[in-house]
Motif scaffolding. Structure first.
Motif, PDB file in Angstrom:
ATOM      1  N   LEU A   1      -3.873   1.355   3.423  1.00  0.00           N
ATOM      2  CA  LEU A   1      -3.944   1.839   2.042  1.00  0.00           C
ATOM      3  C   LEU A   1      -4.029   3.355   1.950  1.00  0.00           C
ATOM      4  O   LEU A   1      -3.455   3.962   1.050  1.00  0.00           O
ATOM      5  CB  LEU A   1      -5.149   1.213   1.332  1.00  0.00           C
ATOM      6  N   ALA A   2      -4.764   3.992   2.861  1.00  0.00           N
ATOM      7  CA  ALA A   2      -4.961   5.439   2.801  1.00  0.00           C
ATOM      8  C   ALA A   2      -4.146   6.130   3.892  1.00  0.00           C
ATOM      9  O   ALA A   2      -3.896   5.541   4.955  1.00  0.00           O
ATOM     10  CB  ALA A   2      -6.437   5.767   2.974  1.00  0.00           C
TER      11      ALA A   2
ATOM     12  N   ARG B   1      -3.181   4.274  -2.629  1.00  0.00           N
ATOM     13  CA  ARG B   1      -4.326   4.198  -3.526  1.00  0.00           C
ATOM     14  C   ARG B   1      -5.172   2.979  -3.163  1.00  0.00           C
ATOM     15  O   ARG B   1      -4.770   2.149  -2.353  1.00  0.00           O
ATOM     16  CB  ARG B   1      -3.854   4.071  -4.979  1.00  0.00           C
ATOM     17  N   ASP B   2      -6.361   2.875  -3.765  1.00  0.00           N
ATOM     18  CA  ASP B   2      -7.183   1.691  -3.556  1.00  0.00           C
ATOM     19  C   ASP B   2      -6.490   0.487  -4.172  1.00  0.00           C
ATOM     20  O   ASP B   2      -6.067   0.522  -5.323  1.00  0.00           O
ATOM     21  CB  ASP B   2      -8.559   1.879  -4.198  1.00  0.00           C
ATOM     22  N   GLY B   3      -6.375  -0.586  -3.411  1.00  0.00           N
ATOM     23  CA  GLY B   3      -5.739  -1.787  -3.925  1.00  0.00           C
ATOM     24  C   GLY B   3      -4.235  -1.726  -3.831  1.00  0.00           C
ATOM     25  O   GLY B   3      -3.647  -0.744  -3.370  1.00  0.00           O
TER      26      GLY B   3
ATOM     27  N   TRP C   1       1.101   5.773   5.744  1.00  0.00           N
ATOM     28  CA  TRP C   1       0.425   4.727   4.985  1.00  0.00           C
ATOM     29  C   TRP C   1       1.452   3.697   4.523  1.00  0.00           C
ATOM     30  O   TRP C   1       2.644   3.962   4.499  1.00  0.00           O
ATOM     31  CB  TRP C   1      -0.360   5.295   3.804  1.00  0.00           C
TER      32      TRP C   1
ATOM     33  N   GLY D   1       0.776  -1.231   0.000  1.00  0.00           N
ATOM     34  CA  GLY D   1       0.000   0.000   0.000  1.00  0.00           C
ATOM     35  C   GLY D   1       0.805   1.277   0.000  1.00  0.00           C
ATOM     36  O   GLY D   1       0.283   2.354   0.323  1.00  0.00           O
TER      37      GLY D   1
END
Length: 361
Positions: A353-354, A296-298, A335, A292
């Motif tokens: 992730l964030a 970002r997402d994923g 993150w 991560g």
């Protein structure tokens, strides 16, 4: 609290306030403490004086230096280095008590009051106001930048380096930026991270050919960067996950111009990924994303910069091995790899992730 400096290591995070107080969280062993509210009991050891997953996972920032102000610090793979306001350089272990802070000892034989300290995996470096650089530690891969007869060397000055104003350290290689805008490199070079066209390690500092005057430098585990006086980015070294930012080769032995789409103000990197701050305070990341790090997402990787839209007006970045810190001078966000709580979450959250705000309350 005003944040003057942040540093991300292998599995820890650190922040320095303007009053000289240093805070650390992540892979830290906290002595003589009770569990913080809500801490999952199954992650704890059987010893009541030691808390955390494998005894080293503290999601809450701990004071590292009660009663002794710091003016600089850097976290590393094992220990950390701090510059005390008194001028001494301290080697600090990640073992902290509420009354005494981190276990520390002065680095013997080192001149006082460096302006910057840096760490590879197994060597330390100190930069002084007169532009001199000193090194100590293990000599492996030529990372000390000088000839030594023993496996482990005490502090001594690196000859041939003058007027240096900034250092950047990777896993086993070091970059130095001098006052004329030239970049020097030494140490490990199996992925071309020294930028000299070859793959042989360098035991002595060697200047890198770059077509522009350089203002900033950054180093990942096995890749390197330079930012010129127009905010353009140059990168070289390992690129197996697109961490240099040019997908045309798996590694580069000489600097390549990296098209970012923004003017670069700061660059830093970790293992197989890179993070950058624009002159407008936006944050971008690219390369490997398995933990991560790209925010970002994923966890899909990207060889091109991805903007982290949750962040703005950022003034400092720090990339660790697998996690990233950002600060706007008043707060810190983290993150990436959180297996040791380096992102300020319980270690049951392995991937953050964030960007997560760190609470210093």
């Amino acid at each position: 609290m005003n944040i003057t400096h942040i540093s991300a290591g292998r599995d820890r995070s650190m922040a320095l306030a303007d009053d000289g107080t240093a805070h650390g969280w992540g892979g830290i062993k906290l002595l003589g403490a009770t569990l913080p509210p809500g801490y999952p009991g199954e992650l704890c050891t059987s010893n009541a004086t030691e808390i955390g997953h494998n005894r080293y996972a503290q999601p809450l920032p701990q004071t590292l230096n009660p009663g002794q102000a710091y003016v600089g610090l850097v976290d590393g793979y094992v220990d950390s280095l701090a510059i005390a306001r008194t001028g001494s350089v301290l080697s600090c272990r990640p073992v902290v008590s509420a009354t005494h802070g981190a276990q520390h000892a002065p680095v013997a034989g080192l001149p006082a009051s460096p302006r910057q300290v840096a760490l590879t995996e197994s060597a330390g470096f100190a930069l002084y106001a007169d532009g001199a650089v000193w090194s100590w530690g293990l000599r492996g891969n030529g990372q000390l930048g000088r000839a030594v007869d023993t496996r482990h060397a005490p502090p001594a000055q690196i000859t041939g380096l003058t007027n240096i104003r900034a250092l950047a350290a990777g896993h086993s290689h070091v970059l130095a930026l001098d006052s004329s805008g030239r970049v020097w490199a030494w140490g490990a070079n199996a992925a071309g991270q020294l930028g000299n066209g070859g793959l042989q390690e360098g035991t002595q500092p060697q200047a890198i050919f770059l077509p522009s005057r350089i203002q900033h430098i950054g180093a990942g585990d096995t890749h390197s960067f330079a930012v010129d006086d127009k905010g353009r980015l140059w990168g070289w070294g390992a690129n197996n996950h697109g961490q240099v930012g040019d997908a045309s080769a798996r590694y580069f032995t000489r600097p390549q111009r990296i098209r970012t789409g923004f003017t670069v103000a700061q660059i830093d990197a970790g293992m197989f990924y890179t993070a950058a701050r624009s002159t407008h305070g936006d944050v971008f990341a690219w390369g490997w994303n398995g933990m991560g790090q790209l925010g970002r997402d994923g966890v899909g990787f990207s060889p091109t910069p991805v903007r982290i839209r949750a962040l703005s007006n950022v003034t400092q970045l720090a990339a660790g091995v697998g996690h990233v810190l950002a600060s706007n001078g008043h707060g810190v966000w983290a993150w990436g790899d959180n297996r040791a709580s380096a992102c300020g979450q319980f270690p049951s959250t392995t991937v953050q992730l964030a960007p997560h705000p760190i609470s210093f309350a």
